[in-house]
Design a protein around this motif. Structure first.
Motif, short mmCIF file in Angstrom:
data_model
loop_
_atom_site.label_atom_id
_atom_site.label_comp_id
_atom_site.label_asym_id
_atom_site.label_seq_id
_atom_site.Cartn_x
_atom_site.Cartn_y
_atom_site.Cartn_z
N HIS A 50 -34.26 2.27 -14.99
CA HIS A 50 -33.47 2.31 -15.88
C HIS A 50 -33.36 1.69 -16.53
O HIS A 50 -33.57 0.03 -16.12
CB HIS A 50 -31.77 2.28 -14.93
N ILE A 51 -33.61 2.02 -18.23
CA ILE A 51 -34.11 1.08 -19.06
C ILE A 51 -32.34 1.33 -19.79
O ILE A 51 -32.37 2.36 -21.08
CB ILE A 51 -35.28 0.77 -20.00
N ASP A 52 -31.61 0.25 -19.66
CA ASP A 52 -30.67 0.87 -20.31
C ASP A 52 -29.53 1.93 -20.32
O ASP A 52 -29.58 3.00 -21.18
CB ASP A 52 -30.36 0.98 -22.22
N GLY A 53 -29.90 1.92 -18.71
CA GLY A 53 -29.24 3.25 -18.20
C GLY A 53 -29.91 4.83 -18.45
O GLY A 53 -29.65 5.82 -17.87
N GLN A 54 -31.34 4.47 -19.07
CA GLN A 54 -32.25 5.97 -18.77
C GLN A 54 -33.15 5.73 -18.44
O GLN A 54 -33.61 4.58 -18.13
CB GLN A 54 -32.68 6.19 -20.20
N ALA A 55 -33.45 6.82 -17.58
CA ALA A 55 -34.78 7.01 -17.09
C ALA A 55 -35.98 6.27 -17.53
O ALA A 55 -36.08 7.62 -18.49
CB ALA A 55 -34.98 8.04 -15.61
N ARG A 56 -36.41 5.66 -17.27
CA ARG A 56 -37.98 5.65 -17.50
C ARG A 56 -38.90 4.98 -16.70
O ARG A 56 -38.86 4.76 -15.48
CB ARG A 56 -37.83 4.09 -18.78
N PHE A 57 -40.33 5.49 -17.01
CA PHE A 57 -41.33 4.62 -16.54
C PHE A 57 -41.93 3.39 -16.29
O PHE A 57 -42.09 3.21 -17.54
CB PHE A 57 -42.61 5.85 -17.08
N SER A 102 -38.15 6.16 -4.36
CA SER A 102 -36.94 5.05 -4.98
C SER A 102 -37.08 5.90 -6.65
O SER A 102 -35.99 6.02 -7.17
CB SER A 102 -37.69 3.79 -5.01
N GLY A 103 -38.04 6.50 -7.02
CA GLY A 103 -38.30 6.95 -8.22
C GLY A 103 -37.94 8.67 -8.21
O GLY A 103 -37.19 8.62 -9.53
N GLN A 104 -37.08 9.03 -7.29
CA GLN A 104 -36.80 9.85 -7.04
C GLN A 104 -35.01 9.53 -7.19
O GLN A 104 -33.95 10.34 -8.13
CB GLN A 104 -36.96 10.98 -5.92
N ILE A 105 -35.20 8.86 -6.79
CA ILE A 105 -33.41 8.18 -6.61
C ILE A 105 -33.13 7.57 -7.85
O ILE A 105 -31.93 8.36 -8.24
CB ILE A 105 -33.00 7.38 -5.34
N MET A 106 -33.44 7.03 -8.37
CA MET A 106 -33.07 6.30 -9.62
C MET A 106 -33.70 7.12 -10.75
O MET A 106 -32.72 7.73 -11.59
CB MET A 106 -34.40 5.43 -10.34
N ARG A 107 -34.39 8.59 -11.24
CA ARG A 107 -33.99 9.43 -11.42
C ARG A 107 -33.21 10.77 -11.39
O ARG A 107 -31.82 10.66 -12.50
CB ARG A 107 -35.36 10.17 -11.55
N ALA A 108 -32.00 10.97 -10.70
CA ALA A 108 -31.88 11.28 -10.24
C ALA A 108 -30.30 10.53 -10.70
O ALA A 108 -28.93 11.60 -11.19
CB ALA A 108 -31.50 11.97 -8.67
N ALA A 109 -30.33 9.55 -10.18
CA ALA A 109 -28.70 8.68 -11.08
C ALA A 109 -28.37 8.66 -11.79
O ALA A 109 -28.10 8.90 -12.49
CB ALA A 109 -29.27 7.62 -10.06
N ALA A 110 -30.12 8.80 -12.80
CA ALA A 110 -29.15 8.93 -14.62
C ALA A 110 -29.15 10.03 -14.84
O ALA A 110 -27.70 10.09 -15.58
CB ALA A 110 -31.31 8.21 -14.98
N LEU A 111 -29.43 11.19 -14.28
CA LEU A 111 -28.58 12.44 -14.18
C LEU A 111 -27.51 12.70 -14.09
O LEU A 111 -26.50 13.05 -15.06
CB LEU A 111 -29.21 13.92 -13.84
N LEU A 112 -27.14 11.66 -13.11
CA LEU A 112 -25.53 11.74 -12.37
C LEU A 112 -24.51 11.67 -13.39
O LEU A 112 -23.33 11.44 -13.60
CB LEU A 112 -25.74 11.70 -11.17
N GLN A 113 -25.93 10.37 -13.75
CA GLN A 113 -24.19 9.04 -14.95
C GLN A 113 -24.61 9.45 -15.96
O GLN A 113 -23.12 9.59 -16.96
CB GLN A 113 -25.19 7.63 -14.86
N GLU A 114 -25.03 10.27 -16.84
CA GLU A 114 -25.03 11.68 -18.01
C GLU A 114 -23.99 12.46 -17.91
O GLU A 114 -23.41 13.13 -18.38
CB GLU A 114 -26.47 11.67 -18.13
#
Lengths: 151, 718
Positions: A50-57, A102-114
């Motif tokens: 997450h960069i400033d809360g957004q999922a980023r590569f 890790s990538g899957q969880i971080m991407r999912a977490a960014a979605l659920l935050q929004e």
């Protein structure tokens, strides 16, 4: 040059070339190895942070663009691995080799935050950038949906 | 482990093949393997004592079970200890798991020539008897110790999880308490098969214990070799020849060596290595590296599309002497007598492993020895390979097995470790060697492309009487795996290989040749069935009428998918059957095709007879994953080579299946008391045939070239 940013909630400074990639700075300079190298061109998503809360590569993020930003890695998602998604990943026995997770969880977490209640289609569209060669996709989906159901 | 208590009880298994072989007869005798505190956290001492130690029981009740197999996502690091814990009656909450040392004489797979090699879905099936026996022996030793201590007959004792109980005197003692006084017998007790638990009384096997590796794989702490840091470590990368066996002629050595952080360059037969202080330095230097390659490798000029197109001319041409895979009856005679004969060619392309963790390793070469950190399906081969190339004694090479970020067959060779050994030797420092994704893909070792010439004859009733199958391609045994059809009752069969050599790197890939052979076999069967007006299920019922176990699997999946209620609204069902790793699998899938030629797989059902399923939840995940991988290779994946070089470089042009393309998947297992057979791979071979057959049912057109890309689909549909 020294680059200052916030890493998992703490201010940090690192002396690396400005074109060094966040992925490798996290892994080799900070030794936060939960963020994975998979392709180096934003095609597989194993490096998602997450960069400033957004999922980023992180493999596509030069350090010059990180100055002053807030970066969260899998190590900083929860203090003790107790994020609802992490718990759902365990109860759903999601990972196989685990390398992409890790990538899957971080991407999912960014979605659920929004969006705390995305539709099935929204989840799939959001998660599509992260590859899993072991084929755990359906379990990932079920784990995310179980977190949404629990609110 | 807890070292406060100094005494522990250690037990294990026989030490060499000779002693193992004694166990394969009726009387089961094992060598002695008990000794106090044989395992220490710092340095195992069993090397000197030649004691095979699977289990250590601490006096505080902790039970350490060693895992001999690579954990690459298949879950056997949990499944194997489950088997042992079942028979020793360990309380699973007491069990800790650590990797065993890389000592095949002690920890090799008894059903697999005592080697330590995690391949072919052989791990649970191969270690099953061995670990049940070890567990039963440990339980017997514990009971004998208690019988002596309490002066009661062993027959009056029974075990409960991690405890021995004497009911008539109402006494109970835990395994930890027993470890405090138990004496080591000079020989482990004889255990006969009747001493083992009846599968009905299993309380761990078949009950789905959560995998022990999973928590660490959700919080970033699971350690892959890519994650290793050792003091003083530097970074290596290698530019390898784009053409297999190509040699570097010259390179900009002075320029590279003058770059910031670069420690040295290393000249290898097939490439140039760079070692630098930091990952950033090595990545930059890699981008500056310019190599001129010498011509003259066998694969120079090789074009995979052209060669594949020429394969059709090979069978029967006399240009290549066919090698028989299997031969029964008289195929030419049966073909002559057939009421109707069929012929079709099926093609499959090269396929890449694409494990998510690119190859890498950390190697530290010092004057006193070599340390290796790697994730390997063949960890003993890592040790022997490194010892050989560095010319050091085997015992000086220590291998630290790490989690594998996928294997799929690519990590059962040691090229990516030997390279790091060369680099470390050159700089006398620990080196982390990283393959980039393009390195991993372009220097990949591929499932070989091939052509399948299929011919068959049927009698007036539509019964198959003659079967001819010729495989054409490069890869030898990689091509013939899965070509046999042992469950199909066809009296006259001739299956052969026309083997050529292109000088391209080839390798086992999950389920090996079964992936393309079963596709060709199953697709050909449905084409014949369609022409004969026979339902594909009925066709397989006839073929499997003398193979009740296989027939049951086909019937089960047909029932699960409700085969009798086939869809009509622009969708269709397809069916396939395959055997792999002694397991039997059958599948049904439901597809549709859109106007762009894209096949959409909506639902997929798979039934597997894998004998006793040790970890059902995990086994189901394995089948699901194998189906997803199978779909990816069936619909998307193709490696091509031009002038000997791989055309693709990363996941933008070598596409893998993503979440949006994955169907709903339903898996079931046949309830069984048979020994376990392979679970990791049998889900793969049914996929190609099931999809092709659904397409045939939907469009009346066969798909004869895998992968079934939209371009190929549109071509078939005209």
């Amino acid at each position: 040059m020294a680059i200052e940013f916030t890493l998992n909630g703490k201010p940090v400074s690192v002396d690396v070339p400005s074109d060094a990639l966040l992925l490798w700075v996290l892994r080799e300079d900070f030794r936060l190895t939960g963020t994975k190298y998979g392709c180096g061109r934003g095609q597989c998503g194993s490096c998602t942070v997450h960069i400033d809360g957004q999922a980023r590569f992180s493999c596509r993020s030069p350090m010059s663009a990180i100055e002053g930003k807030s970066v969260t890695t899998i190590e900083g998602l929860s203090p003790d691995g107790s994020h609802p998604l992490q718990k759902a990943w365990i109860s759903g026995q999601v990972p196989q080799c685990g390398y992409c997770q890790s990538g899957q969880i971080m991407r999912a977490a960014a979605l659920l935050q929004e969006n705390s209640s995305p539709t099935h289609e929204e989840i799939v569209t959001h998660m599509d950038p992260v590859l899993c060669r072991c084929g755990t996709y359906n379990r990932i989906l079920r784990a995310i949906e179980s977190v949404i159901e629990q609110g | 482990m807890n070292r406060k208590e100094t005494r522990a009880l250690t037990a294990g298994l026989p030490l060499n093949r000779r002693e193992f072989l004694k166990t394969t007869g009726a009387g089961l005798t094992f060598a002695v393997v008990l000794g106090p505190a044989a395992f220490s956290a710092a340095k195992p001492s069993y090397q000197e004592s030649s004691i095979g130690a699977w289990v250590t029981i601490d006096t505080d009740g902790g039970i350490l079970i060693l895992n001999p197999a690579a954990e690459m996502g298949q879950g056997s690091m949990t499944a194997l200890p489950v088997i042992l814990a079942e028979e020793m009656d360990a309380d699973w909450n007491d069990v800790r798991i650590e990797n065993s040392p890389i000592e095949p004489e002690l920890y090799g797979n008894a059903s697999f020539r005592m080697i330590m090699l995690t391949v072919g879905s052989f791990t649970v099936s191969g270690y099953f008897d061995q670990l049940r026996m070890a567990g039963a022996q440990i339980r017997r030793v514990l009971m004998d110790s208690v019988a002596r201590e309490w002066n009661v007959p062993r027959a009056e004792l029974h075990s409960e999880p991690s405890a021995i109980v004497h009911s008539s005197s109402n006494r109970r003692i835990t395994y930890g308490e027993i470890a405090a006084f138990a004496e080591s017998p000079s020989e482990l007790p004889d255990i006969s098969e009747s001493d083992l638990k009846d599968p009905e009384s299993f309380r761990l096997i078949g009950r789905s214990v959560p995998r022990r590796d999973i928590p660490a794989k959700t919080n970033g702490t699971a350690t892959y070799a890519m994650d290793i840091h050792v003091p003083g470590m530097v970074y290596g990368m290698i530019q390898r020849s784009p053409v297999h066996d190509g040699r570097p002629a010259s390179y900009n050595k002075a320029e590279i060596q003058s770059l910031p952080g670069v420690l040295t360059t290393v000249e290898l037969d097939y490439g140039i290595g760079i070692v630098a202080e930091t990952i950033h330095d090595v990545l930059k230097a890699r981008n500056v590296l310019k190599i001129d390659w010498a011509r003259g490798a066998q694969a120079d000029g090789f074009n995979s599309r052209d060669s594949q197109a020429e394969y059709a001319e090979i069978p029967g041409s006399g240009r290549v002497e066919p090698r028989s895979v299997t031969h029964t009856g008289d195929v030419p005679r049966a073909m002559r007598r057939a009421a109707k004969t069929y012929s079709a060619d099926y093609l499959s392309d090269h396929v890449y492993h694409a494990q998510m963790e690119p190859l890498n390793s950390v190697v530290s070469v010092t004057d006193s020895g070599v340390e290796v950190w790697a994730g390997s399906q063949a960890p003993y081969n890592v040790r022997t390979s490194v010892a050989r190339v560095l010319d050091v004694p085997l015992e000086n090479v220590v291998m630290h097995q790490c989690y594998l970020g996928g294997g799929f067959g690519r990590r059962s060779v040691s090229d990516y470790v030997v390279e790091a050994a060369h680099l470390s030797k050159a700089v006398k420092k620990p080196v982390k060697l990283i393959w980039t994704r393009p390195d991993d893909l372009q220097y990949g070792q591929f499932r070989p492309m091939n052509l399948q010439r299929m011919e068959a004859g049927v009698d007036a009733n539509g019964t198959l009487t003659a079967w001819f199958h010729c495989i054409v391609g490069d890869g030898g045994g990689l091509l013939t795996s899965g070509a046999r059809i042992p469950f199909y009752g066809i009296p006259n069969q001739n299956i052969e290989l026309c083997s050529m050599s292109h000088g391209v790197r080839l390798k086992h890939w999950r389920a090996v040749g079964h992936g393309f052979n079963k596709y060709a076999i199953e697709a050909f069967l449905d084409e014949i069935a369609q022409d004969q007006g026979i339902d594909p299920l009925e066709m397989r019922r006839n073929l499997l009428k003398d193979s009740p176990r296989a027939l049951k699997v086909v019937e089960a999946v047909a029932e699960m998918a409700d085969w009798g209620q086939k869809p009509t609204n622009g969708r269709a069902f397809g069916m396939a059957f395959a055997e792999r790793s002694h397991s039997l699998a059958a599948a049904v899938c439901e597809i549709s095709v859109d106007s762009d030629g894209q096949i959409h797989v909506h639902r997929f059902w798979c039934t597997v007879d894998g004998g006793i399923i040790v970890q059902p939840e995990n086994a189901s995940a394995q089948i699901e994953g194998a189906i997803v991988l199978g779909l990816s290779s069936t619909l998307l994946e193709s490696i091509t080579l031009s002038d000997g070089s791989v055309d693709q470089s990363n996941f933008h042009d070598y596409k893998l299946i993503r979440m949006s393309q994955v169907p709903e998947i339903n898996v079931s297992f046949i309830s069984s008391k048979e020994r376990p057979s392979g679970i990791g791979e049998p889900g793969v071979p049914v996929v190609g045939g099931a999809v092709a057959n659904a397409f045939l049912a939907l469009t009346k057109k066969p798909l004869r070239h895998m992968p079934f890309t939209p371009e190929r689909v549109l071509e078939v549909l005209g």
